[in-house]
Motif scaffolding. Sequence first.
Motif, PDB file in Angstrom:
ATOM      1  N   GLN A 132       0.829  -1.225  -0.103  1.00  0.00           N
ATOM      2  CA  GLN A 132      -0.079   0.050  -0.053  1.00  0.00           C
ATOM      3  C   GLN A 132       0.796   1.179  -0.074  1.00  0.00           C
ATOM      4  O   GLN A 132       1.881   1.399   0.835  1.00  0.00           O
ATOM      5  CB  GLN A 132      -0.985   0.071   0.950  1.00  0.00           C
ATOM      6  N   GLU A 134       1.287   5.441  -0.889  1.00  0.00           N
ATOM      7  CA  GLU A 134       0.601   6.963  -0.871  1.00  0.00           C
ATOM      8  C   GLU A 134       1.002   7.342  -2.447  1.00  0.00           C
ATOM      9  O   GLU A 134       1.899   7.019  -2.899  1.00  0.00           O
ATOM     10  CB  GLU A 134       1.314   7.964  -0.026  1.00  0.00           C
ATOM     11  N   GLN A 154      -7.490   1.594  -5.249  1.00  0.00           N
ATOM     12  CA  GLN A 154      -7.043   2.219  -3.972  1.00  0.00           C
ATOM     13  C   GLN A 154      -7.953   2.012  -2.678  1.00  0.00           C
ATOM     14  O   GLN A 154      -8.904   1.360  -3.028  1.00  0.00           O
ATOM     15  CB  GLN A 154      -7.175   3.821  -4.461  1.00  0.00           C
ATOM     16  N   MET A 155      -7.443   2.535  -1.734  1.00  0.00           N
ATOM     17  CA  MET A 155      -8.282   2.308  -0.566  1.00  0.00           C
ATOM     18  C   MET A 155      -8.158   3.717   0.278  1.00  0.00           C
ATOM     19  O   MET A 155      -6.941   4.457   0.164  1.00  0.00           O
ATOM     20  CB  MET A 155      -7.810   1.083   0.328  1.00  0.00           C
ATOM     21  N   LEU A 156      -8.926   3.852   1.030  1.00  0.00           N
ATOM     22  CA  LEU A 156      -9.132   5.055   1.919  1.00  0.00           C
ATOM     23  C   LEU A 156      -9.069   4.412   3.624  1.00  0.00           C
ATOM     24  O   LEU A 156      -9.728   3.584   3.956  1.00  0.00           O
ATOM     25  CB  LEU A 156     -10.450   5.768   1.799  1.00  0.00           C
ATOM     26  N   THR A 157      -7.979   5.008   4.055  1.00  0.00           N
ATOM     27  CA  THR A 157      -7.788   4.435   5.379  1.00  0.00           C
ATOM     28  C   THR A 157      -8.627   4.989   6.300  1.00  0.00           C
ATOM     29  O   THR A 157      -9.303   6.023   6.248  1.00  0.00           O
ATOM     30  CB  THR A 157      -6.351   4.682   5.822  1.00  0.00           C
ATOM     31  N   GLY A 160      -8.278   8.665   6.754  1.00  0.00           N
ATOM     32  CA  GLY A 160      -8.601   9.587   5.591  1.00  0.00           C
ATOM     33  C   GLY A 160      -7.448   9.716   4.628  1.00  0.00           C
ATOM     34  O   GLY A 160      -7.622  10.252   3.596  1.00  0.00           O
ATOM     35  N   THR A 161      -6.564   8.742   4.665  1.00  0.00           N
ATOM     36  CA  THR A 161      -5.280   8.643   3.712  1.00  0.00           C
ATOM     37  C   THR A 161      -5.719   7.722   2.637  1.00  0.00           C
ATOM     38  O   THR A 161      -6.152   6.636   2.753  1.00  0.00           O
ATOM     39  CB  THR A 161      -3.888   8.160   4.305  1.00  0.00           C
ATOM     40  N   THR A 162      -5.531   8.348   1.331  1.00  0.00           N
ATOM     41  CA  THR A 162      -5.753   7.499   0.120  1.00  0.00           C
ATOM     42  C   THR A 162      -4.255   6.767  -0.147  1.00  0.00           C
ATOM     43  O   THR A 162      -3.413   7.430  -0.255  1.00  0.00           O
ATOM     44  CB  THR A 162      -6.332   8.280  -0.969  1.00  0.00           C
ATOM     45  N   LEU A 163      -4.555   5.318  -0.272  1.00  0.00           N
ATOM     46  CA  LEU A 163      -3.394   4.613  -0.613  1.00  0.00           C
ATOM     47  C   LEU A 163      -3.640   3.898  -1.950  1.00  0.00           C
ATOM     48  O   LEU A 163      -4.775   3.328  -2.427  1.00  0.00           O
ATOM     49  CB  LEU A 163      -3.173   3.459   0.229  1.00  0.00           C
ATOM     50  N   ASP A 164      -2.551   3.803  -2.679  1.00  0.00           N
ATOM     51  CA  ASP A 164      -2.636   2.801  -4.068  1.00  0.00           C
ATOM     52  C   ASP A 164      -2.152   1.313  -3.718  1.00  0.00           C
ATOM     53  O   ASP A 164      -1.303   1.340  -2.833  1.00  0.00           O
ATOM     54  CB  ASP A 164      -1.637   3.221  -4.985  1.00  0.00           C
ATOM     55  N   ARG A 165      -3.031   0.591  -3.982  1.00  0.00           N
ATOM     56  CA  ARG A 165      -2.661  -0.720  -3.701  1.00  0.00           C
ATOM     57  C   ARG A 165      -1.995  -1.740  -4.824  1.00  0.00           C
ATOM     58  O   ARG A 165      -2.463  -1.383  -5.945  1.00  0.00           O
ATOM     59  CB  ARG A 165      -4.209  -1.680  -3.147  1.00  0.00           C
TER      60      ARG A 165
END
Length: 175
Positions: A132, A134, A154-157, A160-165
């Motif tokens: 994961q 940023e 992507q996922m939102l933690t 509120g952080t967006t992460l590329d998976r």
Amino acid sequence: MHEVKLSDGFITLSSLRLDDVEAHLAGEDELLVRWLHGGPGTREGVEAYFRHCQDQWDTAGPLRAFGIRVGADEELAGTVDLRFTGEGLAPGQVNVAYGLYPSWRGRGLATRAVLLVTQYAAAEGGAEAVIQVEPENPGSAAVARRAAFTPDGQMLTKDGTTLDRYVRALRAETE
């Protein structure tokens, strides 16, 4: 302490030890703080975290933290860890996180470490590895791609952080 040592003949991965604290603090820079730690390390904080890592090894907990070591003297070049449970992980998925100290970046060490640690994860029952990243961290995304991970949205933690998976299926090596 349970000792696991992995090597590809160039780098060696082994558990983090308290005698690694000084090298870790010396190697920490603004990129490690930003992408991995969330704040600068202190001697007390790093020692407490390394003790936690040792406890995880001793109790077969969900965290397996390795030092990335280079050369005959196994100089600490960074860290790579596996988490067998965590936010955004389905059963069988294992999160992979890594960081190198500045003088060791750009040499392919992170990719080598990810390849070694995912072999270990497969042998421990992991079915799929997840990285994961940023979106503003292109270096880490490049490591994922070089290690044969593919983009998985992507996922939102929770914070509120967006992460590329990035994901990659794992297969235990057969003899």
